[in-house]
Each structure stands twice: as C-alpha cells, then as structure tokens.
Scaffold this active site. Structure first.
Site, PDB file in Angstrom:
ATOM      1  N   ASP A 108     -19.389 -20.500 -59.121  1.00  0.00           N
ATOM      2  CA  ASP A 108     -18.590 -19.133 -59.002  1.00  0.00           C
ATOM      3  C   ASP A 108     -19.527 -17.994 -58.004  1.00  0.00           C
ATOM      4  O   ASP A 108     -20.728 -18.152 -58.173  1.00  0.00           O
ATOM      5  CB  ASP A 108     -18.229 -18.262 -60.025  1.00  0.00           C
ATOM      6  CG  ASP A 108     -17.157 -19.133 -60.950  1.00  0.00           C
ATOM      7  OD1 ASP A 108     -16.386 -19.766 -60.239  1.00  0.00           O
ATOM      8  OD2 ASP A 108     -17.218 -19.074 -62.140  1.00  0.00           O
ATOM      9  N   TYR A 120     -26.831 -25.322 -67.942  1.00  0.00           N
ATOM     10  CA  TYR A 120     -26.773 -24.190 -67.469  1.00  0.00           C
ATOM     11  C   TYR A 120     -27.511 -23.144 -68.482  1.00  0.00           C
ATOM     12  O   TYR A 120     -27.601 -23.605 -69.682  1.00  0.00           O
ATOM     13  CB  TYR A 120     -25.320 -23.655 -67.644  1.00  0.00           C
ATOM     14  CG  TYR A 120     -24.506 -24.312 -66.597  1.00  0.00           C
ATOM     15  CD1 TYR A 120     -23.946 -23.693 -65.150  1.00  0.00           C
ATOM     16  CD2 TYR A 120     -23.694 -25.358 -67.027  1.00  0.00           C
ATOM     17  CE1 TYR A 120     -23.341 -24.536 -64.402  1.00  0.00           C
ATOM     18  CE2 TYR A 120     -22.881 -26.250 -65.995  1.00  0.00           C
ATOM     19  CZ  TYR A 120     -22.684 -25.571 -64.766  1.00  0.00           C
ATOM     20  OH  TYR A 120     -21.722 -26.110 -64.039  1.00  0.00           O
ATOM     21  N   ASP A 178     -15.604 -13.476 -66.887  1.00  0.00           N
ATOM     22  CA  ASP A 178     -16.922 -13.062 -66.524  1.00  0.00           C
ATOM     23  C   ASP A 178     -16.823 -11.570 -65.905  1.00  0.00           C
ATOM     24  O   ASP A 178     -15.934 -10.918 -66.024  1.00  0.00           O
ATOM     25  CB  ASP A 178     -17.200 -14.105 -65.494  1.00  0.00           C
ATOM     26  CG  ASP A 178     -16.714 -14.089 -64.108  1.00  0.00           C
ATOM     27  OD1 ASP A 178     -15.742 -13.203 -63.965  1.00  0.00           O
ATOM     28  OD2 ASP A 178     -16.833 -15.006 -63.542  1.00  0.00           O
ATOM     29  N   ARG A 207     -17.520 -20.272 -68.535  1.00  0.00           N
ATOM     30  CA  ARG A 207     -16.619 -19.146 -68.725  1.00  0.00           C
ATOM     31  C   ARG A 207     -15.657 -19.179 -70.151  1.00  0.00           C
ATOM     32  O   ARG A 207     -15.680 -18.294 -70.972  1.00  0.00           O
ATOM     33  CB  ARG A 207     -15.786 -18.385 -67.683  1.00  0.00           C
ATOM     34  CG  ARG A 207     -16.769 -18.101 -66.419  1.00  0.00           C
ATOM     35  CD  ARG A 207     -15.785 -17.532 -65.381  1.00  0.00           C
ATOM     36  NE  ARG A 207     -15.270 -18.514 -64.758  1.00  0.00           N
ATOM     37  CZ  ARG A 207     -14.018 -18.593 -63.978  1.00  0.00           C
ATOM     38  NH1 ARG A 207     -13.234 -17.598 -64.215  1.00  0.00           N
ATOM     39  NH2 ARG A 207     -13.750 -19.853 -63.238  1.00  0.00           N
TER      40      ARG A 207
END
Length: 236
Positions: free
Chosen positions: A57, A85, A99, A191
C-alpha cells in the site's frame, strides 16, 4: 531462487531481480514505472518489461521485489513466498480503510486493554485462519476492484479467504497503540489483522505504520534505496 542484483553490470535484457526499499507515499506501480523508464532510457528502448511481486500500500514502506527483462516470467514464484512485517496499530478508533489513509469514523474504549490481553487475543489470529479482505483493497468482485466500490460508498459482501499467520507478536504497548511483528502467507492483509485484533479485544484499531522486512529468503537489509539504484543506472 533468483539471485538479486547488488552491483553493476546489470543483465537487464537477460533478466534481473532488484530488491527495493519502497518509499512511503509511493504506490508499487510508481516504483515499477520509475525503474522501467530509467532502464528504457539507458537501453534506448520504447518498451521494456518490469514487474513487482506483491503489492505494498502507498502508506507502507519496505521490501518490494522487482523483476526485469526475461525474469518477469518468474514473478509468480516470488509472489507465493511468505512475508514478514513490522508496524504499529493505533487503538481506540477505526477507519474505513483499516489504516491511516482515511479519516477515523468510530471510537472505542481502551482503558481495559493490556499487553497480555492483546497477546492472548492475537493467538486467535495465528495459524490457519479465514480472513475477509478489506473493502479498500484491490481484490476484484464482478471484475471491479473493491476500493472503487468503497469510494462510491458501496459495501459488498466478500467471502473470507484462507491465509496462514505463522507469528503475530506484540510489544511496546502504550495504552493507545501497540507495535507488532508478523510472519504470514501470501494474501494476508495486515490491515485486516489490525482491525480484527482490536475488535476481538473489545476496542477498535487501525494501522498507522507498516513495513515489509522480508519476502521468503530476501531481506530489507539487502535492498536498494530507489534513488541510489536510479543514480547507478544513470552512470552506466
């Protein structure tokens, strides 16, 4: 596995893999387009193949694997690799996109939350799970990306998808935010994990930071800064 290109000469036509540390605010396509333009200019070509293995993203930073030339045929094998991550979840509020790309739309209590409670809740989202992709995503329903429908105010029922979360570790709890480290399979939406974790803990939450640190055997420590790579190509 493909060996990343870390120094010139670069075998652009024959095929090369570049590990890029994607800057915040850039789309994955922005990075692809920038590198493609630079290589086309260097080779004097009107067309040249460049592709990425796994979208990040715009808000996110971190490892983006780009294949060029003949190695674009190998993108599928890279897309299927596990990913790691790190990031931060803000607690006590939600956003439509899960987000910080959209405004907060609801607020929730946080006084009852503790790090131990959140860690225990995270165990429910570890292992083989089913996950519903967020409305603000590129997942297509009836041939159209969900994010386009979301921007029109539509809400579509999306079927859950199987994913695997190998690790969901939490740390640095402040009362209104918590840091995480996640190892997961292809197709996992971080997310959604942030949103689902907070909801299951009786609150709300959304991502305020996300960084991809590894894709399979490839690590962010070995990645190019995009500007550095473009400068090296300029000097060839």
């Amino acid at each position: 596995m493909l060996t990343p290109s870390t120094a010139p000469p670069f075998p652009f036509r024959e095929g090369a893999l570049f590990l890029i540390d994607k800057p915040q605010g850039w789309t994955s396509f922005d990075v692809v387009n920038k590198l493609r333009w630079k290589i086309r200019k260097h080779l004097g070509l009107k067309k040249f193949k460049v592709g990425h293995a796994g979208t990040l993203d715009p808000m996110a930073t971190g490892l983006l694997n780009l294949c060029v030339g003949q190695w674009t045929k190998e993108l599928k094998q890279l897309e299927g690799l596990d990913k790691r991550y790190t990031g931060t979840i803000k607690l006590g509020a939600t956003t439509p996109s899960f987000d910080a790309e959209t405004e907060e739309d609801a607020f929730f209590p946080t006084e009852h939350l503790t790090l131990d409670m959140l860690r225990e809740t995270a165990l429910r989202f570890t292992g083989d799970i089913e996950q519903v992709p967020p409305m603000y995503s590129a997942v297509k329903v009836d041939g159209q990306p969900l994010y386009k429908r979301a921007r029109r105010g539509e809400h579509i029922e999306v079927q859950p998808r199987p994913v695997t979360v190998h690790e969901f570790a939490l740390d640095n709890f402040t009362g209104t935010s918590v840091d995480f480290a996640i190892s997961c399979s292809k197709g996992t939406y971080i997310r959604t994990l942030a949103n689902d974790l907070a909801e299951a803990a009786g609150s709300g939450g959304y991502l305020t930071a996300l960084r991809r640190t590894a894709v399979g055997p490839y690590n962010i420590e070995d990645a190019w800064q995009l500007d550095d790579l473009l400068e090296v190509i300029d000097q060839l």
